[in-house]
Motif scaffolding. Structure first.
Motif, PDB file in Angstrom:
ATOM      1  N   ASN A  83       0.873  -1.171   0.000  1.00 31.25           N
ATOM      2  CA  ASN A  83       0.000   0.000   0.000  1.00 31.25           C
ATOM      3  C   ASN A  83       0.914   1.226   0.000  1.00 31.25           C
ATOM      4  O   ASN A  83       0.961   1.979   0.954  1.00 31.25           O
ATOM      5  CB  ASN A  83      -0.911  -0.023   1.242  1.00 31.25           C
ATOM      6  N   SER A  84       1.680   1.349  -1.091  1.00 28.18           N
ATOM      7  CA  SER A  84       2.673   2.422  -1.149  1.00 28.18           C
ATOM      8  C   SER A  84       2.850   2.896  -2.589  1.00 28.18           C
ATOM      9  O   SER A  84       2.506   2.187  -3.537  1.00 28.18           O
ATOM     10  CB  SER A  84       4.022   1.922  -0.629  1.00 28.18           C
ATOM     11  N   ASP A  88       2.947   0.810  -6.228  1.00 28.98           N
ATOM     12  CA  ASP A  88       2.156   1.276  -7.365  1.00 28.98           C
ATOM     13  C   ASP A  88       3.023   1.536  -8.592  1.00 28.98           C
ATOM     14  O   ASP A  88       2.619   1.235  -9.711  1.00 28.98           O
ATOM     15  CB  ASP A  88       1.385   2.542  -7.004  1.00 28.98           C
ATOM     16  N   ALA A 139      -4.190  -5.226  -4.342  1.00 23.60           N
ATOM     17  CA  ALA A 139      -3.163  -4.181  -4.388  1.00 23.60           C
ATOM     18  C   ALA A 139      -2.796  -3.757  -5.808  1.00 23.60           C
ATOM     19  O   ALA A 139      -2.477  -2.593  -6.036  1.00 23.60           O
ATOM     20  CB  ALA A 139      -1.918  -4.642  -3.633  1.00 23.60           C
ATOM     21  N   ASN A 142      -4.638  -0.617  -7.015  1.00 24.89           N
ATOM     22  CA  ASN A 142      -4.525   0.656  -6.290  1.00 24.89           C
ATOM     23  C   ASN A 142      -4.144   1.839  -7.173  1.00 24.89           C
ATOM     24  O   ASN A 142      -4.772   2.894  -7.110  1.00 24.89           O
ATOM     25  CB  ASN A 142      -3.518   0.542  -5.147  1.00 24.89           C
ATOM     26  N   HIS A 146      -6.505   5.071  -7.736  1.00 28.46           N
ATOM     27  CA  HIS A 146      -6.046   6.384  -7.273  1.00 28.46           C
ATOM     28  C   HIS A 146      -6.019   7.389  -8.422  1.00 28.46           C
ATOM     29  O   HIS A 146      -6.482   8.518  -8.289  1.00 28.46           O
ATOM     30  CB  HIS A 146      -4.663   6.267  -6.626  1.00 28.46           C
ATOM     31  N   TYR A 158      -5.451   7.846   0.391  1.00 31.52           N
ATOM     32  CA  TYR A 158      -4.618   6.795  -0.170  1.00 31.52           C
ATOM     33  C   TYR A 158      -3.219   7.356  -0.393  1.00 31.52           C
ATOM     34  O   TYR A 158      -3.088   8.479  -0.858  1.00 31.52           O
ATOM     35  CB  TYR A 158      -5.175   6.281  -1.502  1.00 31.52           C
ATOM     36  N   PRO A 159      -2.170   6.615  -0.110  1.00 29.50           N
ATOM     37  CA  PRO A 159      -2.185   5.316   0.527  1.00 29.50           C
ATOM     38  C   PRO A 159      -2.603   5.435   2.002  1.00 29.50           C
ATOM     39  O   PRO A 159      -2.514   6.510   2.590  1.00 29.50           O
ATOM     40  CB  PRO A 159      -0.749   4.815   0.408  1.00 29.50           C
TER      41      PRO A 159
END
Length: 161
Positions: A83-84, A88, A139, A142, A146, A158-159
């Motif tokens: 989650n970064s 991504d 994931a 994401n 975003h 987010y994140p």
């Protein structure tokens, strides 16, 4: 949700839904709105490696495994694994690679699927004005979510921190 024994297909939805999300929704009377789009009757018609011969397919599958390893190597780049921005960035490059080897399948399995999912998120927050929603996706999705939702008239967190 109606049949507790029906656990979906190919591991979808993930076990976390059955073990955490669905029980939480039931306990606190939280509305669950499914957003994923996955049409099994056509999904396998869009395997990105099917247009290649066996040797090429093997090589491409090895490269795909390398992309997965690159993604996994980002686990410590944020407060929550995968989650970064680093995850991504690697993931976006992975899907750019998939696009370069087979646009037809990339478009169907990735762009079309994600766009349908994003529109379902938009429908959810539009039909629930002023409410907080939690959007759970794998994931890999994401960066796409975003990018698509960052300019909407919502407070997007987010994140996660």
């Amino acid at each position: 949700m109606k049949d507790k024994n029906d656990r979906g297909y190919w591991g979808e939805p993930a076990s976390e839904y059955w073990e955490l999300v669905f029980p939480l929704c039931e306990e606190y009377n939280i509305k669950f709105v499914p957003i994923d789009w996955f049409e099994l009757d056509v999904w396998n018609n869009f395997d990105p490696f099917d247009v290649y011969n066996d040797k090429e397919k093997k090589t491409l599958m090895e490269i795909d495994d390398q992309w997965f390893e690159k993604q996994m190597s980002t686990h410590s780049h944020g407060a929550i694994p995968f989650n970064s921005k680093m995850f991504d960035e690697v993931t976006k490059k992975k899907y750019e690679w998939l696009n370069s080897i087979n646009y037809r399948t990339y478009n169907f399995r990735w762009n079309v699927r994600n766009q349908i999912m994003v529109e379902r998120v938009r429908n959810t927050y539009k039909s629930n004005p002023g409410k907080r929603i939690l959007c759970l996706v794998g994931a890999d999705h994401n960066y796409f979510f975003h990018h698509e939702l960052r300019n909407d008239q919502v407070e997007l967190k987010y994140p996660l921190r």
